[in-house]
Design an enzyme around this catalytic site. Structure first.
Site, short mmCIF file in Angstrom:
data_model
loop_
_atom_site.label_atom_id
_atom_site.label_comp_id
_atom_site.label_asym_id
_atom_site.label_seq_id
_atom_site.Cartn_x
_atom_site.Cartn_y
_atom_site.Cartn_z
N LYS A 24 -17.20 -27.03 25.18
CA LYS A 24 -16.73 -25.83 25.30
C LYS A 24 -16.13 -25.41 26.67
O LYS A 24 -16.39 -25.79 27.46
CB LYS A 24 -18.17 -24.78 24.90
N ARG A 28 -9.53 -5.31 -11.05
CA ARG A 28 -9.98 -6.45 -11.67
C ARG A 28 -10.26 -7.62 -10.41
O ARG A 28 -10.98 -8.48 -10.94
CB ARG A 28 -8.89 -6.95 -12.43
N GLY A 31 3.12 5.86 -11.88
CA GLY A 31 3.65 4.61 -12.29
C GLY A 31 4.76 4.12 -11.39
O GLY A 31 5.13 4.71 -9.95
C1 UD1 Z 1 5.36 -3.80 -14.39
C2 UD1 Z 1 6.63 -3.34 -15.01
C3 UD1 Z 1 6.68 -4.47 -16.32
C4 UD1 Z 1 6.67 -6.05 -15.76
C5 UD1 Z 1 5.50 -6.18 -14.87
C6 UD1 Z 1 5.49 -7.46 -13.93
C7 UD1 Z 1 7.08 -0.99 -15.14
C8 UD1 Z 1 6.91 0.14 -15.72
N1 UD1 Z 1 6.61 -2.24 -15.68
O1 UD1 Z 1 4.19 -3.47 -15.25
O2 UD1 Z 1 8.17 -4.34 -16.76
O3 UD1 Z 1 7.07 -6.94 -16.52
O4 UD1 Z 1 5.31 -5.19 -13.64
O5 UD1 Z 1 4.20 -7.53 -13.36
O6 UD1 Z 1 7.48 -0.97 -13.94
N2 UD1 Z 1 2.47 0.44 -8.47
C9 UD1 Z 1 2.29 1.51 -7.60
N3 UD1 Z 1 2.29 2.54 -8.00
C10 UD1 Z 1 2.06 3.02 -9.14
C11 UD1 Z 1 2.10 1.99 -10.09
C12 UD1 Z 1 2.15 0.73 -9.70
O7 UD1 Z 1 2.30 1.09 -6.30
O8 UD1 Z 1 2.18 4.18 -9.40
C13 UD1 Z 1 2.51 -1.13 -8.03
C14 UD1 Z 1 1.41 -1.89 -8.28
O9 UD1 Z 1 0.57 -1.84 -7.28
C15 UD1 Z 1 2.04 -3.22 -8.51
C16 UD1 Z 1 3.22 -2.89 -9.03
O10 UD1 Z 1 3.77 -1.58 -8.76
O11 UD1 Z 1 2.15 -3.83 -7.25
C17 UD1 Z 1 3.22 -3.23 -10.53
O12 UD1 Z 1 2.36 -2.18 -10.91
P1 UD1 Z 1 1.50 -2.85 -12.34
O13 UD1 Z 1 0.57 -1.70 -12.79
O14 UD1 Z 1 0.95 -4.08 -12.25
O15 UD1 Z 1 2.81 -2.92 -13.36
P2 UD1 Z 1 2.74 -3.26 -15.03
O16 UD1 Z 1 2.43 -2.16 -15.69
O17 UD1 Z 1 1.81 -4.43 -15.01
#
Ligand code: UD1
Ligand code: CA
Length: 456
Positions: free
Chosen positions: A349, A15, A78
């Site tokens: 400069k 995004r 995840g």
């Molecule tokens: C996550 C939380 C949610 C919380 C929210 C806050 C989980 C399952 N959910 O949701 O409870 O309210 O953050 O913003 O943890 N990332 C990785 N590898 C992955 C997936 C994510 O490094 O495989 C990193 C992303 O870059 C990011 C962070 O983890 O920095 C959170 O990922 P994001 O997808 O934003 O989490 P949400 O699903 O929004």
């Protein structure tokens, strides 16, 4: 207790609509990820692991931090899966702190409270209350108010979605237990992901208490997913910088129109007008006035200096009592002595300019050493470049350079010398003498201007 920090930074950040990985976008001139690394360092973490994925090579290149363990998560399965990649490198007796690479403004005091709450029998969880909690994991508590679990928005019932307390994603837990819980995760949920959040219910099942901590301001836990959020956090960050400076007594004409992209140190009674941008390391002395629309980058400004509107100063040292601008450009390698004057439309400069010397109008002075008490007239140019090499111009103390002079370097103007206006100086001018090069003035008596012919 020893701390190991894991920073999750593998998300794609689609995004942002940018070819640059999300965590490399800047706030206050520094990447999101570097803000988070700095915070982790401030805690005295024994190890800092960064879990990277999309655009990982670029992230590793740009963030040239030493002492960071880079952990690749090839597929983003995840947050739980991401943490699992980093855990093998962490000792069992450490406390693991999970941070997000795209949540840049988390403060050290908040994090410290979270860590203080984590121990062998407790897990520290950073939660916040939001007016619009949609999209976030919800904090499920029992009748006594104890945390039982986190339920992700997509997995939540209508009743659970009404809960406004959300998971920020940031937590602290004992490493040995964390390893056990993470190993037991499955991806049997609405998103088919390994959720770090499932660890909470497992901890509760093991009799580990969940201690919740709240940030002192919501911006501390806000993440960046798009350019609008990036801009919002930039303003929040800048407001924090402005507040710190005002606490130290700086007058900011408008704290909403002031940007620091780096570090700034200020003395007493400093007044900064609107639209001032400070980059790199800026050191400002006492009783300094900075006018509107001024850019300062890596500069040291002495006491009592006035920088007037629309001036740009980079990698320079400005002596006490000097006056710069309006519309002056001071480029790298410039050292101004005390009480120097650099006026409008003047470019300097790599020059050393002595005590009380003046370059007030429309001049270029580059690769030069100017003594004390020198006056450089309007439109003077040091011709420092012969197309291949740069050469030095030396102007000794108390010299006077007439307007519209070209000093063809290498050349020296001796102490107390006067250069007649309109001269092209190609040879050294002796001290104390008048030197000029000028075609003699002529007058043609009785000359008449041409007159327009009458038509017909
Ligand atoms: C996550 C939380 C949610 C919380 C929210 C806050 C989980 C399952 N959910 O949701 O409870 O309210 O953050 O913003 O943890 N990332 C990785 N590898 C992955 C997936 C994510 O490094 O495989 C990193 C992303 O870059 C990011 C962070 O983890 O920095 C959170 O990922 P994001 O997808 O934003 O989490 P949400 O699903 O929004
Ligand atoms: Ca998110």
């Amino acid at each position: 207790m020893k701390l190991s920090v894991i920073i999750l930074a593998a998300g794609q950040g689609t995004r942002m609509r940018s070819s640059m990985p999300k965590v490399l976008h800047p706030i206050g001139g520094q990447s999101l990820l570097e803000h988070v690394i700095d915070t982790a360092r401030g805690l005295g973490a024994a190890t800092i692991s960064v879990v990277y994925g999309h655009g990982g090579e670029l992230v590793r290149e740009r963030v040239s931090e030493q002492d960071v363990l880079w952990v690749e998560q090839a597929q983003q399965l995840g947050t739980g899966h991401a943490v699992a990649q980093a855990l093998p490198g962490i000792a069992d007796d450490h406390t693991v702190v999970v941070l997000y690479g795209d949540v840049p403004l988390l403060s050290a005091p908040t994090l410290q409270r979270l860590i203080d709450d984590a121990s062998h029998r407790t897990l520290g969880l950073l939660t916040a209350h939001l007016d619009d909690p949609s999209g976030y994991g919800r904090i499920i508590r029992d009748a006594q108010g104890d945390v039982l679990a986190i339920v992700e928005h997509k997995d939540a019932s209508e009743a659970q979605r009404a809960i406004r307390e959300v998971n920020t994603g940031i937590l602290a837990a004992p490493a040995a237990q964390m390893k056990k819980w993470i190993a037991a995760l499955d991806n049997n949920n609405a998103q088919g992901e390994y959720y770090l959040t499932d660890v909470i219910a497992m901890a509760v099942g093991d009799g580990v208490a969940i201690n919740t901590v709240h940030p002192s301001s919501i911006s501390e836990v806000l993440g960046v997913n798009n350019k609008a959020q990036l801009a919002d956090l930039e303003r929040a960050y800048q407001r924090g910088q402005a507040d710190r400076l005002m606490e130290r007594g700086v007058t900011l004409r408008d704290p909403a129109r002031f940007d620091v992209r780096g570090e700034i140190e200020v003395g007493r009674d400093v007044v900064i007008d609107f639209n001032v941008v400070c980059e790199g390391r800026v050191i400002i002395g006492n009783e300094v006035n900075i006018g509107p629309n001024v850019c300062l980058k890596d500069v040291v400004i002495g006491d009592g200096v006035q920088v007037l509107a629309n001036s740009v100063i980079e990698e320079a040292n400005i002596g006490a009592g000097s006056r710069i601008g309006p519309f002056a450009r001071i480029r790298p390698g410039t050292v101004l002595g005390e009480a120097a004057h650099i006026g409008n439309f003047v470019e300097i400069k790599k020059a050393i300019i002595g005590h009380g010397s003046k370059v007030n109008h429309l001049s270029y002075v580059g690769d030069a050493t100017i003594g004390r008490g020198v006056n450089i007239g309007a439109g003077t140019i040091t011709c420092n470049y012969d197309g291949a090499n740069k050469h030095q111009t030396v102007i000794e103390d108390d010299a006077f350079i007439g307007s519209d002079t070209q000093l063809v370097a290498p050349v020296t103007v001796g102490a107390g010398a006067t250069i007649g206006a309109g001269s092209t100086i190609t040879k050294n001018a002796p001290p104390g003498e008048l030197t000029y090069s000028r075609t003699p003035q002529q007058t043609r008596n009785g000359w008449k201007r041409p007159v327009k012919k009458q038509p017909g």
